[in-house]
Enzyme design. Structure first.
Site, mmCIF file in Angstrom:
data_model
loop_
_atom_site.group_PDB
_atom_site.id
_atom_site.type_symbol
_atom_site.label_atom_id
_atom_site.label_comp_id
_atom_site.label_asym_id
_atom_site.label_seq_id
_atom_site.Cartn_x
_atom_site.Cartn_y
_atom_site.Cartn_z
ATOM 1 N N ARG A 15 0.841 -1.195 0.000
ATOM 2 C CA ARG A 15 0.000 0.000 0.000
ATOM 3 C C ARG A 15 0.884 1.256 0.000
ATOM 4 N NH1 ARG A 15 -2.500 0.050 4.805
ATOM 5 N NH2 ARG A 15 -1.125 1.719 5.439
ATOM 6 N N ASP A 72 -7.170 18.471 -15.161
ATOM 7 C CA ASP A 72 -7.577 17.119 -15.558
ATOM 8 C C ASP A 72 -7.211 16.976 -17.037
ATOM 9 O OD1 ASP A 72 -8.895 14.846 -16.451
ATOM 10 O OD2 ASP A 72 -10.692 15.188 -15.240
ATOM 11 N N LYS A 108 -8.672 5.809 -19.399
ATOM 12 C CA LYS A 108 -8.998 6.284 -20.742
ATOM 13 C C LYS A 108 -7.790 6.124 -21.680
ATOM 14 C CE LYS A 108 -12.674 7.276 -18.369
ATOM 15 N NZ LYS A 108 -12.986 8.594 -17.829
ATOM 16 N N TYR A 132 -16.648 16.913 -15.818
ATOM 17 C CA TYR A 132 -17.102 15.520 -15.817
ATOM 18 C C TYR A 132 -18.132 15.305 -14.693
ATOM 19 C CZ TYR A 132 -16.711 10.458 -15.134
ATOM 20 O OH TYR A 132 -16.978 9.127 -14.968
HETATM 21 C C1 PLP Z 1 -13.529 9.151 -16.612
HETATM 22 C C2 PLP Z 1 -13.116 10.491 -16.181
HETATM 23 C C3 PLP Z 1 -12.822 10.753 -14.842
HETATM 24 C C4 PLP Z 1 -12.996 9.714 -13.755
HETATM 25 O O1 PLP Z 1 -12.098 8.650 -13.916
HETATM 26 P P1 PLP Z 1 -12.406 7.136 -13.474
HETATM 27 O O2 PLP Z 1 -11.162 6.422 -13.868
HETATM 28 O O3 PLP Z 1 -13.614 6.691 -14.206
HETATM 29 O O4 PLP Z 1 -12.613 7.149 -11.993
HETATM 30 C C5 PLP Z 1 -12.405 12.031 -14.509
HETATM 31 N N1 PLP Z 1 -12.279 13.000 -15.441
HETATM 32 C C6 PLP Z 1 -12.560 12.782 -16.743
HETATM 33 C C7 PLP Z 1 -12.411 13.882 -17.731
HETATM 34 C C8 PLP Z 1 -12.993 11.525 -17.158
HETATM 35 O O5 PLP Z 1 -13.277 11.310 -18.442
#
Ligand code: PLP
Length: 382
Positions: free
Chosen positions: A50, A174, A199, A102
């Site tokens: 961890r 982000d 993603k 998001y």
């Molecule tokens: C999918 C997404 C998230 C969240 O990520 P997870 O891996 O699904 O927890 C945050 N910001 C954006 C722009 C996203 O597309």
């Protein structure tokens, strides 16, 4: 890995040939939850997974290197990455965040602010007057999501980061939609970058993960590692291994997806069954000029308003799977109003421009002719 290498090279060669045990070319996967200590006065780098794990560290180093930061905390999801970042704030600190972010991020921010974890103001990042008023309140942190999800609005990261710096606030970006291949927020003045590695970074729709990368502040990085360890938001070693494997082809995937997305955006822009098309790569798009300035490409995401029957359109598509998520090799289609952005609520959706006939495409790396033919058929049926 040297900072002077090209990004594709960095991704391909991350951790290659570093195995101390057998000289395996690919870095091994260490699943062990715990590591043997040679003696109370002889502690190694690893004790408990961890806290630290060699496979997770391998991914962290690769991502820090790609973004141009000093270090990275790898987390269990993009939401865990955001959770970590929010723990840098206290009850008196003001957080500025875009109202059109998001949906799940929006939900988390609002819910934690209601519990008094921090003070929160949702802002219009595209309105100078609104930014003036927001910055006058002395924020501690500013969150930016650019391009925004799902209407691909472009925030001017350099301008916002400069204003944040002037009042001592941290700028957090982000960078999920573009990946470090197409946008480098640190060069634009950001302090922290985070990703849903689920993603583009993993890119094969088979891992949920996240990462927080710090530009240059050692204390900030240490704080994030401490919270990652204490909250237990860490990413699993197997996920890190898979993500590092996906990362190696990031540049070629992103560029092919972008090439396809551009062709689709142009096709939809001309089609009478498609209303407004949201793709910053189109010269007529609101965000085109800033995107061109601050990005190295326009990415593989786009949205459009369908002028026709959504159910018939979706039923006739065979090359775009109706699913949440994005950034995989396969093309996906999403209906934000009922899927990714449902948690926002109808009022916030209307304000963010997420209409009921909006469809979001994550364009994959299939052959463009097959994608266009499929869209043509489905649009005819809509
Ligand atoms: C999918 C997404 C998230 C969240 O990520 P997870 O891996 O699904 O927890 C945050 N910001 C954006 C722009 C996203 O597309």
């Amino acid at each position: 890995m040297g900072k002077d290498k090209r990004r594709r090279t960095k991704a391909v060669r991350a951790g290659i040939g570093t195995d101390p045990a057998y000289g395996s070319v690919m870095p091994p996967l260490y699943l062990s939850s715990t590591f043997q200590i040679d003696g109370l006065d002889k502690r190694g780098s690893y004790e408990y997974s961890r806290t630290r794990n060699p496979t997770r560290d391998e991914l962290a180093n690769a991502l820090a290197d790609l973004e141009g930061g000093i270090g990275c905390a790898v987390t269990a999801s993009g939401m865990a990455a955001l959770t970590l970042i929010l723990h840098l704030l206290g009850p008196d600190d003001l957080l500025l965040a875009p109202y059109d972010m998001y949906g799940r991020s929006y939900w988390l921010l609002r819910a934690l602010a209601e519990k008094k974890h921090f003070r929160l103001e949702f802002i219009d990042c595209y309105d100078d007057g609104a930014l003036d008023a927001a910055f006058a309140q002395g924020p501690k942190m500013v969150l930016i999501e650019s391009p925004s999800n799902p209407v691909m609005r472009i925030a001017d990261i350099a301008t916002i980061a400069k204003r944040a710096k002037e009042c001592g606030a941290l700028t957090v970006v982000d960078n999920t939609f573009l990946s470090p291949i197409l946008q480098n927020p640190f060069k634009l003045g950001a302090d922290i970058v985070f990703h849903s590695t689920t993603k583009f970074i993993n890119g094969h729709s088979d891992v949920v993960g996240g990462a927080v990368i710090v530009k240059d502040d050692e204390h900030l990085l240490a704080d994030l590692h401490l919270w990652n360890n204490s909250l237990g938001t860490i990413g699993a070693p197997f996920d890190a291994y898979m993500t590092l494997r996906g990362l190696r082809t990031l540049e070629v995937r992103v560029h092919r997806g972008e090439e396809n997305a551009r062709a689709i955006a142009e096709f939809l822009d001309e089609h009478d069954k498609a209303g407004r098309v949201y793709y910053p790569g189109l010269p007529g798009d609101e965000g085109h000029a800033i995107a061109k300035k601050q990005q190295e490409g326009f990415g593989a995401m786009l949205s459009f308003e369908l002028q026709g029957d959504i159910d018939a359109f979706l039923a006739n598509l065979t090359m775009f799977s109706l699913a949440q998520s994005l950034g995989g090799t396969e093309s996906l289609i999403n209906h934000p109003a009922s899927m990714t952005h449902v948690a926002m609520g109808a009022e916030a959706r209307a304000k963010a421009g997420v209409s009921d006939n909006l469809l979001r495409l994550s364009v994959g790396i299939e052959h463009i002719d097959d994608l266009l033919a499929d869209l043509e058929t489905a649009l005819k049926a809509a």
